[in-house]
Design a protein around this motif. Sequence first.
Motif, mmCIF file in Angstrom:
data_model
loop_
_atom_site.group_PDB
_atom_site.id
_atom_site.type_symbol
_atom_site.label_atom_id
_atom_site.label_comp_id
_atom_site.label_asym_id
_atom_site.label_seq_id
_atom_site.Cartn_x
_atom_site.Cartn_y
_atom_site.Cartn_z
ATOM 1 N N GLY A 159 -39.271 -6.415 -24.466
ATOM 2 C CA GLY A 159 -38.835 -7.140 -25.650
ATOM 3 C C GLY A 159 -40.003 -7.510 -26.541
ATOM 4 N N ALA A 160 -39.725 -7.658 -27.838
ATOM 5 C CA ALA A 160 -40.754 -8.070 -28.786
ATOM 6 C C ALA A 160 -40.134 -8.972 -29.843
ATOM 7 C CB ALA A 160 -41.420 -6.863 -29.445
ATOM 8 N N GLN A 161 -40.867 -9.995 -30.231
ATOM 9 C CA GLN A 161 -40.418 -10.896 -31.275
ATOM 10 C C GLN A 161 -40.513 -10.205 -32.633
ATOM 11 O OE1 GLN A 161 -42.699 -11.343 -28.896
ATOM 12 N NE2 GLN A 161 -42.712 -13.430 -28.083
ATOM 13 N N THR A 162 -40.254 -10.955 -33.686
ATOM 14 C CA THR A 162 -40.249 -10.350 -35.019
ATOM 15 C C THR A 162 -41.652 -10.065 -35.546
ATOM 16 O OG1 THR A 162 -40.215 -12.545 -36.064
ATOM 17 C CG2 THR A 162 -38.092 -11.482 -35.658
ATOM 18 N N TYR A 163 -42.677 -10.663 -34.970
ATOM 19 C CA TYR A 163 -44.012 -10.467 -35.509
ATOM 20 C C TYR A 163 -44.642 -9.169 -35.021
ATOM 21 C CZ TYR A 163 -43.930 -14.266 -32.048
ATOM 22 O OH TYR A 163 -43.609 -15.098 -31.009
ATOM 23 N N THR A 164 -45.461 -8.631 -35.881
ATOM 24 C CA THR A 164 -45.954 -7.267 -35.713
ATOM 25 C C THR A 164 -46.756 -7.080 -34.435
ATOM 26 O OG1 THR A 164 -45.964 -6.950 -38.090
ATOM 27 C CG2 THR A 164 -47.340 -5.458 -36.810
ATOM 28 N N GLU A 165 -47.612 -8.052 -34.094
ATOM 29 C CA GLU A 165 -48.481 -7.863 -32.940
ATOM 30 C C GLU A 165 -47.687 -7.650 -31.654
ATOM 31 O OE1 GLU A 165 -50.563 -11.352 -33.669
ATOM 32 O OE2 GLU A 165 -49.487 -12.615 -32.237
ATOM 33 N N ALA A 166 -46.579 -8.359 -31.513
ATOM 34 C CA ALA A 166 -45.768 -8.197 -30.307
ATOM 35 C C ALA A 166 -45.174 -6.790 -30.232
ATOM 36 C CB ALA A 166 -44.662 -9.248 -30.275
ATOM 37 N N LYS A 167 -44.803 -6.245 -31.391
ATOM 38 C CA LYS A 167 -44.239 -4.896 -31.416
ATOM 39 C C LYS A 167 -45.305 -3.833 -31.143
ATOM 40 C CE LYS A 167 -42.011 -5.987 -35.353
ATOM 41 N NZ LYS A 167 -41.105 -5.882 -36.523
ATOM 42 N N PRO A 203 -38.279 -18.143 -27.123
ATOM 43 C CA PRO A 203 -37.200 -18.605 -26.241
ATOM 44 C C PRO A 203 -36.081 -17.570 -26.078
ATOM 45 C CG PRO A 203 -37.903 -20.393 -27.650
ATOM 46 C CD PRO A 203 -38.615 -19.166 -28.137
ATOM 47 N N VAL A 204 -35.773 -16.810 -27.114
ATOM 48 C CA VAL A 204 -34.778 -15.741 -26.994
ATOM 49 C C VAL A 204 -35.264 -14.677 -26.014
ATOM 50 C CG1 VAL A 204 -33.645 -13.849 -28.230
ATOM 51 C CG2 VAL A 204 -33.721 -16.126 -29.243
ATOM 52 N N ILE A 205 -36.536 -14.330 -26.105
ATOM 53 C CA ILE A 205 -37.136 -13.372 -25.177
ATOM 54 C C ILE A 205 -37.005 -13.876 -23.741
ATOM 55 C CG2 ILE A 205 -39.334 -12.401 -24.396
ATOM 56 C CD1 ILE A 205 -38.740 -10.965 -26.815
ATOM 57 N N ILE A 206 -37.341 -15.140 -23.540
ATOM 58 C CA ILE A 206 -37.316 -15.707 -22.189
ATOM 59 C C ILE A 206 -35.911 -15.673 -21.613
ATOM 60 C CG2 ILE A 206 -37.610 -17.870 -20.908
ATOM 61 C CD1 ILE A 206 -40.008 -18.405 -22.893
ATOM 62 N N ASN A 207 -34.916 -16.041 -22.417
ATOM 63 C CA ASN A 207 -33.531 -15.990 -21.947
ATOM 64 C C ASN A 207 -33.092 -14.564 -21.637
ATOM 65 O OD1 ASN A 207 -32.994 -18.754 -21.965
ATOM 66 N ND2 ASN A 207 -32.424 -18.743 -24.125
ATOM 67 N N ALA A 208 -33.530 -13.617 -22.467
ATOM 68 C CA ALA A 208 -33.188 -12.217 -22.219
ATOM 69 C C ALA A 208 -33.821 -11.727 -20.922
ATOM 70 C CB ALA A 208 -33.631 -11.347 -23.398
ATOM 71 N N MET A 209 -35.048 -12.148 -20.646
ATOM 72 C CA MET A 209 -35.694 -11.783 -19.383
ATOM 73 C C MET A 209 -34.979 -12.443 -18.208
ATOM 74 S SD MET A 209 -39.773 -11.818 -20.352
ATOM 75 C CE MET A 209 -40.259 -11.432 -18.667
ATOM 76 N N LYS A 210 -34.616 -13.696 -18.384
ATOM 77 C CA LYS A 210 -33.905 -14.406 -17.319
ATOM 78 C C LYS A 210 -32.609 -13.689 -16.952
ATOM 79 C CE LYS A 210 -32.045 -18.994 -16.241
ATOM 80 N NZ LYS A 210 -31.818 -20.371 -16.763
ATOM 81 N N GLN A 238 -37.145 -6.946 -19.389
ATOM 82 C CA GLN A 238 -37.929 -7.174 -18.182
ATOM 83 C C GLN A 238 -39.379 -7.590 -18.448
ATOM 84 O OE1 GLN A 238 -35.902 -4.055 -18.303
ATOM 85 N NE2 GLN A 238 -34.423 -5.609 -17.642
ATOM 86 N N MET A 239 -39.850 -7.367 -19.659
ATOM 87 C CA MET A 239 -41.269 -7.584 -19.933
ATOM 88 C C MET A 239 -41.439 -7.935 -21.401
ATOM 89 S SD MET A 239 -44.346 -4.837 -19.261
ATOM 90 C CE MET A 239 -45.979 -5.095 -19.983
ATOM 91 N N ALA A 240 -42.510 -8.711 -21.721
ATOM 92 C CA ALA A 240 -42.761 -9.096 -23.116
ATOM 93 C C ALA A 240 -44.161 -9.686 -23.223
ATOM 94 C CB ALA A 240 -41.726 -10.115 -23.591
ATOM 95 N N THR A 241 -44.575 -9.927 -24.449
ATOM 96 C CA THR A 241 -45.761 -10.727 -24.731
ATOM 97 C C THR A 241 -45.298 -12.141 -25.047
ATOM 98 O OG1 THR A 241 -47.176 -8.917 -25.537
ATOM 99 C CG2 THR A 241 -47.619 -11.121 -26.391
#
Length: 298
Positions: free
Chosen positions: A33-41, A69-76, A81-84
Motif C-alpha cells: 500500500g501507498a499513501q497519496t504522497y509521491t515518496e510512498a509510491k 491510518p487507512v494503510i494500517i487498517n488495511a494491513m490489519k 501486507q506492506m507499506a511505508t
Amino acid sequence: MKAYINKPVGFLLLLALLAGVSGCGRGNQIIIGAQTYTEAKIIATMYQILIEEQTNLRVRTMPDLASSPVIINAMKNNDVQMATLYTGEIFNNHFPVQEGRGREQVLQQAKDGFDEYFNFKWFDPYGFENTYAFTVRQAEAEKYQLEQISDLHDVASTMRLGVDMSWLERSEDGYRAFSEQYGIQFGETFPMEIGLVYEAVAHNNVDIVLAYSTDPRLKEFNLTTLKDDKQFFPPYDASPVIKKEVLEQHPELNEIIEQLVGKIDGETMTSLNYEVDINKRSEKAVAREFLKEIGLLK
C-alpha cells in the motif's frame, strides 16, 4: 503523517478498492500500500521491483490510499501486507505511548507498539523523514544567517508567515504551543492551503512558510529549511513495515526489505520526488534508475 499532495480517497471508493482485493495478498502475492504522497509510491515501486527480481512472489501496489491510518487498517485486515509508515504515527492514538520526542525513543515505541498491538514488523528507517519544516528563501537565510528556528528570534516579528489553517488552530502542536516553546511570534500570519505556500514564499508574498520537508518544490524554488533545534515537531522518520505472518511465510523478504534501510536520505528523497512531480517521470522509471545507481539492479 503529513502529505504534500492532497488527493483524499473517498470512503466508498476506498471500500470498493479494498473489496476488490479482499482475499489477495496470500500465497505468492504481496500487496504494497501507498499513501497519496509521491515518496510512498516511489518506494512501493522500488520494493515491487526488488521482490519480483529476487523471489518468485508477485507484487501489486495499491497507491493513493488516503492516509497512514487507512494503510494500517488495511494491513490489519490483510488487504495490504506492506507499506511505508512514519514514526510520528505513534501519536495518532493507535496504542499507549510515552511522552518524549527523541528520535530513537519514538522509533523504538513504533517498533514495540506495532509489534505488540498489530503484529507488524517495523524496520529501521530509510534515512529520511517527512515532517513540518519552516522554510525561507535562500536570500533571506543568508541575509539573516538563518540555519535553525531559534535564529528567527530577532527577526520573526518583522516576517509574514504563510501556513495551513489546521496548524494555526491545533492546540498541542500548533502555533500557540510553538510560540511558547520557542518564544517566537511572527509579525503577520496568512492562512492558506499547504500546496500554495511554496510559490507564496518564492514570489515574496510571504517571508517564511511552514512546509513539508521532502516536498520537491523546496528544490524547485531553491528554498532553505530551518533545523528544528528544540525538537518541537515529532520525528516522522520513514520505515518499511510488513505483517509478521508474511515474513513467517516468506523469510527471504527480511533481507530484501533491509536493502533500502539507511539508503535514502532527505536530499535524495526530495530529488526522487522532484523527478516524478516536477519532471513528470513515472514512479517506475525513477525507482528503477535509483536502484541501479545504488547497485541493487543491473
